[in-house]
Scaffold this motif. Structure first.
Motif, mmCIF file in Angstrom:
data_model
loop_
_atom_site.group_PDB
_atom_site.id
_atom_site.type_symbol
_atom_site.label_atom_id
_atom_site.label_comp_id
_atom_site.label_asym_id
_atom_site.label_seq_id
_atom_site.Cartn_x
_atom_site.Cartn_y
_atom_site.Cartn_z
ATOM 1 N N ASP A 104 0.844 -1.182 0.000
ATOM 2 C CA ASP A 104 0.000 0.000 0.000
ATOM 3 C C ASP A 104 0.887 1.241 0.000
ATOM 4 O O ASP A 104 1.657 1.459 0.943
ATOM 5 N N PRO A 105 0.817 2.077 -1.043
ATOM 6 C CA PRO A 105 1.694 3.244 -1.085
ATOM 7 C C PRO A 105 1.382 4.269 -0.009
ATOM 8 O O PRO A 105 2.208 5.136 0.277
ATOM 9 N N ASP A 106 0.189 4.207 0.591
ATOM 10 C CA ASP A 106 -0.176 5.153 1.642
ATOM 11 C C ASP A 106 0.134 4.619 3.040
ATOM 12 O O ASP A 106 -0.135 5.314 4.030
ATOM 13 N N ARG A 107 0.695 3.445 3.126
ATOM 14 C CA ARG A 107 1.063 2.896 4.426
ATOM 15 C C ARG A 107 2.395 3.484 4.873
ATOM 16 O O ARG A 107 3.331 3.567 4.095
ATOM 17 N N ARG A 108 2.470 3.901 6.124
ATOM 18 C CA ARG A 108 3.683 4.555 6.624
ATOM 19 C C ARG A 108 4.870 3.610 6.595
ATOM 20 O O ARG A 108 4.795 2.494 7.122
ATOM 21 N N PRO A 109 5.979 4.022 5.978
ATOM 22 C CA PRO A 109 7.164 3.149 5.933
ATOM 23 C C PRO A 109 7.721 2.893 7.333
ATOM 24 O O PRO A 109 7.612 3.728 8.235
ATOM 25 N N GLY A 110 8.345 1.752 7.467
ATOM 26 C CA GLY A 110 8.934 1.407 8.760
ATOM 27 C C GLY A 110 10.078 2.318 9.147
ATOM 28 O O GLY A 110 10.345 2.529 10.342
ATOM 29 N N THR A 111 10.774 2.873 8.155
ATOM 30 C CA THR A 111 11.889 3.773 8.468
ATOM 31 C C THR A 111 11.397 5.056 9.134
ATOM 32 O O THR A 111 12.061 5.589 10.037
ATOM 33 N N VAL A 112 10.237 5.553 8.696
ATOM 34 C CA VAL A 112 9.679 6.759 9.324
ATOM 35 C C VAL A 112 9.279 6.465 10.764
ATOM 36 O O VAL A 112 9.538 7.261 11.675
ATOM 37 N N THR A 113 8.661 5.311 10.980
ATOM 38 C CA THR A 113 8.296 4.925 12.342
ATOM 39 C C THR A 113 9.531 4.765 13.220
ATOM 40 O O THR A 113 9.553 5.214 14.374
ATOM 41 N N ALA A 114 10.568 4.136 12.669
ATOM 42 C CA ALA A 114 11.797 3.949 13.434
ATOM 43 C C ALA A 114 12.449 5.282 13.771
ATOM 44 O O ALA A 114 12.934 5.490 14.901
ATOM 45 N N ALA A 115 12.464 6.215 12.809
ATOM 46 C CA ALA A 115 13.043 7.537 13.066
ATOM 47 C C ALA A 115 12.281 8.270 14.171
ATOM 48 O O ALA A 115 12.881 8.913 15.040
ATOM 49 N N ALA A 116 10.955 8.149 14.143
ATOM 50 C CA ALA A 116 10.149 8.799 15.175
ATOM 51 C C ALA A 116 10.397 8.171 16.543
ATOM 52 O O ALA A 116 10.490 8.882 17.560
ATOM 53 N N ILE A 117 10.520 6.854 16.582
ATOM 54 C CA ILE A 117 10.770 6.181 17.867
ATOM 55 C C ILE A 117 12.130 6.572 18.428
ATOM 56 O O ILE A 117 12.273 6.858 19.633
#
Length: 223
Positions: A65-78
């Motif tokens: 899904d192109p609108d699903r948040r990438p894991g790298t963005v989640t990792a950067a936020a964490i």
């Protein structure tokens, strides 16, 4: 005179089997396609849109899904939230210690200063400067934490500001790298910058606000 017909069988005919030869030796009309299927498809199945059943996803895996948040963005936020949270707690604790033991801190700093330094500033001024710096770092940590939350919510402005914050963190940590804490903040700043630009993060932020593509022949639901 000899018998023109052999004694062991019927008289010869044009077809030795007594039947007219069919157009197909197996008694069936030839199908339009080989093996009894429609022409152009020898296996009797409609060709899928993708050779593996999923458009754009080989080997039978579902399309991402192109609108699903990438894991790298989640990792950067964490990483940002954890490092900012820990740094905020340290700054808050240090500010509290300065306020509680301000007089002792002033006396200790004045004992370390030379006479020429006392002519420029005193211990009270130095304690005030240190308190302002600690409070500023605490506010910076809170701002970075908020930016991380908005970056997870697909704000490209928050991503850019978060990258600037991470770069400043890495620079400050590099300038004062005298302990394990500053080394960790240096690594965290570099990691956050890298994660916010990899793993499909650029495409994910770029698609914010774009209308999804509709199949050919369909109209907008409000049209």
């Amino acid at each position: 005179m000899s018998d023109p017909h052999p004694p062991w069988g019927p008289p010869p005919q044009d077809n030795p089997y007594g039947q007219q030869p069919p157009a197909n030796p197996y008694g069936q009309q030839p199908p339009a396609g080989s093996y009894g299927q429609q022409p152009g498809n020898p296996h009797g199945q409609q060709p899928p849109a993708s050779p593996y059943g999923q458009p754009g996803a080989p080997y039978g895996q579902p399309a991402r899904d192109p609108d699903r948040r990438p894991g790298t963005v989640t990792a950067a936020a964490i990483v940002t939230m954890v490092s900012s949270g820990v740094s905020f707690l340290l700054c808050a604790l240090l500010a509290l210690l300065i306020m509680v033991a301000r007089d002792d801190l002033i006396d200790a700093m004045e004992d370390e200063m030379t006479a020429s330094q006392r002519d420029v500033f005193n211990g009270d001024d130095l304690a005030t400067v240190i308190t302002v710096i600690v409070v500023a770092f605490a506010v910076w940590c809170l701002v970075a934490l908020v930016l991380a939350i908005f970056a997870m919510r697909r704000s490209n402005v928050a991503r850019i500001l978060l990258v600037i914050s991470a770069a400043m963190t890495a620079i400050v940590s590099l300038l004062i790298i005298t302990s394990v804490v500053s080394g960790l903040t240096l690594i965290a700043g570099i990691v956050v910058i890298v994660l916010l630009f990899t793993g499909g993060a650029n495409e994910w932020f770029a698609r914010r606000g774009q209308q999804p593509e509709l199949p050919v022949g369909t109209t907008q639901p409000w049209g």
